[in-house]
Design a protein around this motif. Structure first.
Motif, PDB file in Angstrom:
ATOM      1  N   ASN C 433       0.699  -1.033  -0.125  1.00 54.44           N
ATOM      2  CA  ASN C 433      -0.186   0.058   0.181  1.00 54.44           C
ATOM      3  C   ASN C 433       0.866   1.182   0.010  1.00 54.44           C
ATOM      4  OD1 ASN C 433      -2.971  -0.961   0.190  1.00 54.44           O
ATOM      5  ND2 ASN C 433      -1.895  -2.100   1.914  1.00 54.44           N
ATOM      6  N   TRP C 434       2.046   1.489   0.632  1.00 48.97           N
ATOM      7  CA  TRP C 434       2.691   2.523   0.703  1.00 48.97           C
ATOM      8  C   TRP C 434       4.017   2.604  -0.237  1.00 48.97           C
ATOM      9  CZ3 TRP C 434       3.837   3.326   6.602  1.00 48.97           C
ATOM     10  CH2 TRP C 434       2.586   3.418   7.367  1.00 48.97           C
ATOM     11  N   HIS C 436       4.399   2.967  -3.429  1.00 47.93           N
ATOM     12  CA  HIS C 436       4.105   4.139  -4.737  1.00 47.93           C
ATOM     13  C   HIS C 436       4.174   5.506  -4.032  1.00 47.93           C
ATOM     14  CE1 HIS C 436       4.019   1.797  -8.131  1.00 47.93           C
ATOM     15  NE2 HIS C 436       3.332   0.689  -7.773  1.00 47.93           N
ATOM     16  N   SER C 437       3.403   5.651  -2.958  1.00 44.70           N
ATOM     17  CA  SER C 437       3.409   7.101  -2.261  1.00 44.70           C
ATOM     18  C   SER C 437       4.874   7.331  -1.816  1.00 44.70           C
ATOM     19  CB  SER C 437       2.287   7.094  -1.235  1.00 44.70           C
ATOM     20  OG  SER C 437       2.255   5.836  -0.467  1.00 44.70           O
ATOM     21  N   THR C 440       7.741   8.662  -4.327  1.00 46.06           N
ATOM     22  CA  THR C 440       7.767  10.266  -4.599  1.00 46.06           C
ATOM     23  C   THR C 440       8.891  10.741  -3.504  1.00 46.06           C
ATOM     24  OG1 THR C 440       5.483  10.114  -4.802  1.00 46.06           O
ATOM     25  CG2 THR C 440       6.346  12.397  -5.305  1.00 46.06           C
TER      26      THR C 440
END
Lengths: 356, 317, 695
Positions: C433-434, C436-437, C440
């Motif tokens: 869940n994390w 990709h975020s 950045t």
């Protein structure tokens, strides 16, 4: 080895000079007297400068001086906590400085006890264990040493605090432990290094009384160091006043107060109330032709401090006989003498100095 | 306990006794044979398998954990008796270094051939992230470069190589020789753990990863395709005067032993020299742990029980 | 007042001047290989016969010579009935290893059973001929009861339950064997470190020369990365538990020496005199007066020894120590993070239990008046005997109930219950869940911060670096400090690894800055409240013993093999001391000063900024100092993720031909970076504390 008249402690020309080169410089000097100038120039610091004196059995010598005067150093020279640079220290006629490690330890275990300014209790041991410590070090078994420690606790009135740790006690209580510890091995010589200096004035007074009471029972040979002149006067048989390593004057309290040997000593004595220092003997008058009926029925001892008997003497109308240890009358004390002393003017002081 | 049982003699004294005792030994020493365990599954299971074989012959066995690079120094000095998985490209250098110093002997190869090269996990092929793989020419496409980009690779694709300890600058040199240097950067991972962590993460996320790997390995079970580089030929390596524009050859998987092993445990040594596993067998051992989640010891027990026909012949004289 | 302003301004002027010179040098000096102002090239003496770069090889050859050629002796090997050439040094070091190994096996086999202890007194042949000569393992229930009884005897019910529950945890979670292996290893390494530390501390106390000689050794031993001395230890002492124990002892002894010395120096001279006047012999003075009086610091030393020993549990397994550490490495290699976590918890529990037991033991009092009956005198022994009988009975029952594994006797590794799937699922969830975020952030970090910073460091001419560091040294501590710092830098610059050292420095700097910001903030917030302070200190203790290897893996899964991952791991670890020292510093601001502040009418915020922080600042700076050390350790550890600094080479040295020499010299480089910073910060903090009149 030892006989009755032999001094318990005898110092002969004791020097303690701090500095790596001190010993070398002194050895190089030809004369018998150490040249202090030269040492000072070499950057050495003089702790004790030519101290010679004797302390006899049962006597209390108080070494008085301000901080840095060398009084504690002198005490440590005599207990050999520090090594004397040159000179001689005899304990019961035996050369302290010639003793080897083993003999020294034996001497400390059997003859010496010491009380410290900061109490110096072992933080990890209880009151009981602290007192028993010198005995256990000596090899006394646990049961006997604890039993003896228990007796000492009674002597210094600390019952009920046996299992407390030093940190849980007040300063006065801690010093009681220190006293008990120093006495546990029943030493002949008792060293006290500013034992009451760290205490509050009220407690200090109480501890001094306690100390006198204990000494009255035990009659040890005592070397007591203090920076408090009042304390010295109160306790001492004789006082040694030190300044910059030199003993300026060594005499009885009365003589020091009445005849200060140097200006330095005078500075201390100026403010001292005489009645607190002087004993009856030093102010009594001759019996003369007075008859027994003209004398009071009250008797005072020649050793009594004036302050302690003043009230009683003043309430008498007739002169009070002064007696010695054998109850023999050796002089009389007049009310007027006391009045002069207590509320005295210049003339009274003059009179007094004459009589002594 | 060496310090209690060994006796120190001065050379001269020793010479007197020497003549009497020069007899060939028939029986194995009762002292334990020390087998090293490293930190990957197949190696540990194989250690217990070999230990089990020795035990079945009446030998004592002891296991010591050791760093996979430092172990050769220990074999050489006798602190460890043998090493049963010497990978050519990863440990070849340490192995030869130790052998040169003396004390370590080469006990021959396993049947299994190893391949250590770059490759991609199955999901990269399945999702067609880089069409044309496993042929290396495919890597030239911009699509492939994009698929393997990471945060620190700039605009190039990233190749995740194992620790530099394993084969120095072999991969960077190859990339340069193949003309891929302006499209790809090589990043050295610090440990095998780092490789697996990245692989697991990429798999979960479904993103592309181009990384160093080897076979036989536990990754075989999930599917892993090695890139088909131009085939290896003698003289391709820079050290051999070549330009490095070729893939890896099949490598050997060696066994090594302390030089005294043949004398001290002659029977065990004979068995160890006969012993040889193939790729399938090694894969089985790893899979019991990595896939079936058995403990290493249990996996070894199970393998020994299931494969008696394989190993029992090695114990016969 | 005026003079003070001027001196302060001179400092300011000096700092500004220094930076101007630094940047001028930075800009003006041409980066070229021939420019000696840019990088110091290899320097050879006497027509290339000696070069500083050859030092590692020389060290190597000397150790090889000492170990394998010097003073050869003939050893008779009864197993192969032949003579074998060995060397004196090898026999001596191996004798020592054998002794340590014997001790470890003794304790291990008391708990887990085995034959090696018996072999030590007989022979392998004897064991093989006599089936009965095999020491049986204790049922885990008996060890549990033993832990409970020891806990009860030393510290009462609370400690008993804590020790008992911790023991039960290791057994029930299937970590019995590795946990007991680690325990036996620690039970030898920790007391030996304690004894060595105590003896060295006492010698240093008694003899100033020894203190002066010991100090740099301790500094180096404490700042050198563990990996750099693993290979020498393997060569000298072999491989196995004993080698791990020796590495651990090298690591755990220095804090013990320091604390012993500190404690002894703090004893009032009157206490020593009191001891002497009580008639103590030298030995009595030492054991009955000095050591007990220094006990507060010595006990902190014991705590440190235990913590350090368990912190080494993982690294020791690189050179053959069995136990939790090795299993943890294997679990991580299989990416079984949940299992690794449970193993990590076992390590922490062993550390905490041993720490609490040793503390309770040291605080135990003797009751002289109790009139004890036979039962009272021997109650703990009798209780243990009873539990031995009961435990054995249950173990026997176990053989009847269970046919495969006797859960009442020995629970084998990984056969207990486990919470691993939960952790595993948690980590999977986070990654899924994390990821990709977080990318950045990862891109931003690498492109905009880390790469520019790294390039800025690498772009520093060697002269500029020297000017900057020695200039700071001069401003803080005068010419002496400038020379000390310069000396450390010179060593590094003469090796071939200056650029690598710059990369290490860049990562350390970044780690320190972030860790300090986080640590100070958390520290200041927690220090406002006594409960929060206590809590955060416990968290710090836990994280310090918790094996840092464990969080390397999740970090890589989220951030890949990048500097971001390394630095995150660094920050997790290095924030500990920053937090701890901030809390301690603020909590120890004298109450009188706080009250004085309150009376002069400051509000909460002003009190914090105007009184508490300035007063606590020197102590906080010591925390920053520790943060630097912790950061360095983890940056080197970062080699396991993948770095291109000194750490990578140290790891590489494990298998290098010139491994020993390279490892040691690289280790010195890292140690000297740490020591240079340490010198500057401690000097500043010391002077500042004196100026503020606080100790």
């Amino acid at each position: 080895m030892s006989n009755e008249n032999q001094p318990v402690i005898k110092c002969e020309a004791v020097y303690k000079i701090f500095g790596d080169e001190a010993k070398k410089i002194i050895d190089a000097q030809s004369s018998d007297v150490v040249n202090i100038e030269e040492l000072n120039q070499a950057g050495c610091i003089v702790g004790v400068n030519n101290a010679s004196f004797e302390v006899h059995k049962g006597e209390m010598l108080v070494v008085m001086g301000l901080s840095g005067s060398g009084k504690s150093t002198l005490l440590r020279c005599i207990s050999r906590l520090t090594d004397v640079t040159c000179g001689k220290v005899l304990i019961d006629g035996e050369d302290l400085l010639a003793m080897n490690e083993k003999e020294l330890i034996e001497l400390r275990r059997s003859k010496m006890g010491m009380v410290f300014q900061s109490f110096a209790l072992l933080p990890h041991k209880t009151v009981l264990e602290n007192i028993a410590f010198p005995l256990q070090v000596k090899g006394v078994n646990i049961q006997d040493s604890i039993k003896r420690a228990q007796e000492m606790i009674e002597l210094v009135s600390l019952q009920g605090r046996e299992h407390s740790f030093p940190r849980q006690l007040s300063g006065g209580q801690q010093q009681r432990v220190g006293i008990a510890r120093s006495l546990a091995v029943e030493p002949d010589i008792w060293f006290l290094d500013e034992p009451f200096s760290a205490l509050d004035p009220l407690i200090r007074k109480e501890m001094q009384d306690e100390f006198l009471r204990i000494q009255a029972v035990l009659k040890k040979t005592i070397l007591f160091v203090t920076h408090d002149f009042d304390e010295a006067l109160r306790l001492a048989d004789r006082i040694a006043i030190m300044k910059e390593g030199v003993i300026e004057q060594l005499d009885t309290p009365a003589n020091i107060v009445l005849n200060p040997a140097t200006p330095y000593v005078r500075k201390f004595t100026q403010e001292v109330p005489r009645e607190k220092v002087l004993r009856v003997e030093s102010v009594m008058e001759e019996v003369g032709k007075l008859k027994a009926s003209e004398l009071s029925t009250l008797r005072v001892s020649k050793d009594a401090i004036i302050e302690t008997i003043a009230e009683a003497v003043l309430s008498e109308s007739k002169p009070v006989p002064v007696i010695d240890d054998t109850d023999k009358m050796i002089g009389i004390l007049n009310c007027s003498t006391i009045i002069h002393m207590l509320f005295g003017d210049k003339s009274a002081e003059n009179t007094l100095s004459k009589t002594s | 306990m060496k310090f209690l049982s060994r006796k120190l003699f001065v050379t001269l004294l020793g010479a007197f006794f020497l003549s009497a005792s020069h007899l060939a030994l028939a029986k194995d020493s009762k002292e334990p044979i020390v087998i090293p365990t490293h930190n990957w599954s197949s190696q540990i299971v194989m250690a217990y398998v070999i230990g089990g074989i020795f035990e079945s012959m009446g030998n004592r066995v002891d296991y010591k954990s050791a760093d996979s690079q430092a172990v050769y120094e220990s074999v050489r000095t006798g602190d460890i008796t043998l090493s049963h998985e010497v990978w050519q490209s990863a440990f070849g250098k340490s192995f030869y270094n130790a052998m040169e110093k003396g004390g370590l002997i080469d006990v021959g190869n396993h049947e299994a051939l190893t391949l250590e090269d770059l490759g991609v996990p199955k999901h990269v092929i399945d999702a067609n992230l880089c069409p044309g793989l496993p042929d290396w020419e495919a890597l030239k496409q911009q699509k492939c470069v994009d698929a393997f980009k990471t945060a620190d690779s700039g605009n190039k694709g990233r190749i995740l190589e194992g620790p530099q300890t394993w084969h120095g600058d072999l991969i960077p040199n190859r990339i340069k020789a193949l003309g891929l240097a302006d499209k790809y950067v090589v990043k050295f991972a610090g440990s095998a753990d780092a490789l697996w962590a990245e692989l697991a993460s990429a798999k979960k996320d479904g993103r592309g990863i181009l990384m160093f790997n080897w076979t036989p390995n536990f990754t075989d079970a999930d599917g892993f395709s090695f890139i088909k580089f131009p085939p290896y030929y003698d003289g391709c390596r820079i050290a051999d005067g070549g330009d490095e524009a070729c893939g890896s050859p099949d490598g050997w998987l060696k066994k090594a032993a302390y030089y005294k092993m043949p004398r001290k445990w002659p029977a065990a040594y004979t068995t160890f020299s006969k012993l040889s596993f193939n790729t399938t067998q090694i894969g089985q051992m790893a899979a019991l742990v990595d896939i079936d989640k058995m403990s290493h010891k249990d996996a070894a027990k199970k393998w020994l029980a299931d494969n008696k026909k394989v190993w029992q012949p090695w114990t016969k004289k | 007042m005026q003079i003070k302003t001027i001196t302060e301004n001179t400092k300011l002027v000096q700092v500004i001047g220094l930076f101007i010179v630094f940047f001028a040098l930075y800009v003006l000096i041409e980066p070229s290989a021939d420019n000696i102002l840019w990088r110091i090239p290899e320097i050879s003496f006497g027509e290339g016969s000696f070069s500083f770069w050859a030092v590692p090889a020389i060290i190597n050859d000397s150790i090889d010579y000492m170990m394998f050629e010097w003073m050869p002796v003939q050893i008779y090997d009864s197993e192969i009935e032949d003579y074998d050439t060995s060397t004196l040094l090898k026999e001596v070091t191996r004798g020592f290893s054998g002794f340590i190994e014997f001790l470890i096996n003794l304790i291990r086999e008391l708990i887990l059973g085995g034959v090696k202890t018996i072999v030590a007194f007989t022979s392998w042949d004897f064991i093989s001929d006599n089936e009965w000569a095999n020491w049986p393992a204790l049922p885990w229930t008996v060890v549990l009861a033993g832990a409970f009884i020891i806990g009860y005897a030393l510290g009462g019910k609370g400690l008993a339950f804590f020790a008992g529950i911790s023991t039960a945890y290791t057994a029930i979670f299937g970590q019995w064997e590795p946990a007991m292996e680690t325990l036996s290893f620690v039970l030898i390494a920790a007391p030996l470190s304690f004894i060595f530390g105590l003896v060295l501390g006492i010698l240093a106390y008694k003899n100033r020369t020894i203190e002066i000689l010991l100090n740099p050794l301790l500094n180096v031993a404490q700042t050198m990365p563990h990996f750099s001395y693993l290979v020498p230890i393997v060569v000298l002492f072999g491989i196995g538990d004993q080698a791990g124990a020796i590495a651990t002892i090298i690591f755990a002894t220095p804090p013990m020496v320091r604390l012993t010395l500190l404690g002894l120096k703090k004893i009032s001279p009157e206490i020593v005199e009191a001891g002497m006047m009580s008639g103590c012999t030298n030995r009595q003075l030492l054991f009955k007066v000095l050591i007990p009086s220094a006990r507060r610091d010595i006990l902190i030393g014991v705590n440190q020894v235990i913590m350090q020993c368990l912190a080494m549990a993982v690294i020791a397994s690189f050179i053959g120590a069995k136990g939790l550490g090795f299993n943890l490495l294997v679990a991580l290699n299989q990416l079984r993070i949940g299992q690794a976590l449970e193993l990590g918890i076992s390590i922490v529990l062993i550390a905490v239990v041993l720490d609490k037991l040793s503390l309770a033991w040291a605080n135990k009092q003797v009751d002289y008046f109790a009139d004890l009956t036979f039962w009272q005198k021997h109650r703990y022994g009798l209780m243990f005997l009873v539990s031995l009988v009961v435990g054995s009975f249950f173990a026997y029952i176990g053989t009847l109930i269970f046919n495969d594994i006797n859960y009442l006797y020995l629970i084998p590794h990984s056969k207990g219950i486990t919470t691993a799937p939960v952790w595993q699922a948690g980590i999977d969830w986070v990654v899924e869940n994390w990821y990709h975020s977080l990318q950045t952030f990862n891109h931003f970090m690498i492109k905009d911060i880390l790469i520019p910073m790294k390039e800025a460091y690498l772009g520093m001419p060697v002269v500029a670096t020297f000017t900057l560091m020695m200039g700071i040294g001069y401003i803080i501590g005068g010419i002496r400090s400038a020379l000390v710092v310069g000396g450390f830098l010179l060593f590094i610059s003469l090796t071939e690894w200056w650029d690598r050292a710059l990369i290490t420095a860049y990562m350390t700097t970044f780690g320190v800055i972030i860790s300090t910001i986080i640590g100070a903030t958390v520290g200041i917030l927690c220090a406002q409240n006594a409960k929060a302070s206590r809590f955060i200190l416990i968290v710090c203790d836990t994280f310090q013993t918790f094996p840092s290897f464990i969080y390397l893996i999740p970090v890589i899964m989220l951030f890949g093999v990048t500097d971001t991952s390394v630095l995150l791991a660094v920050i997790v670890y290095a924030t500990i001391p920053a937090t701890r020292y901030t809390v301690e510093g603020l909590r120890n601001v004298p109450v009188a000063l706080q009250e004085a502040g309150s009376m002069s009418g400051v509000n909460r915020w002003q009190r914090l900024t105007k009184i508490e922080i300035p007063l606590a600042f020197p102590h906080i700076m010591l925390g920053v100092n520790q943060t630097v050390m912790f950061s360095l350790v983890m940056v080197i550890f970062g080699a396991f993720i993948g770095t291109d600094d000194l750490g990578q080479l140290i790891l590489k040295a494990l298998s290098d031909e010139k491994g020993i020499g390279n490892g040691l010299i690289l280790g010195f480089c890292v140690a000297f970076i740490g020591l240079a910073v340490d010198h500057l910060i401690s000097k500043w903090s010391h002077d500042r504390k004196q100026a503020l009149g606080i100790n």
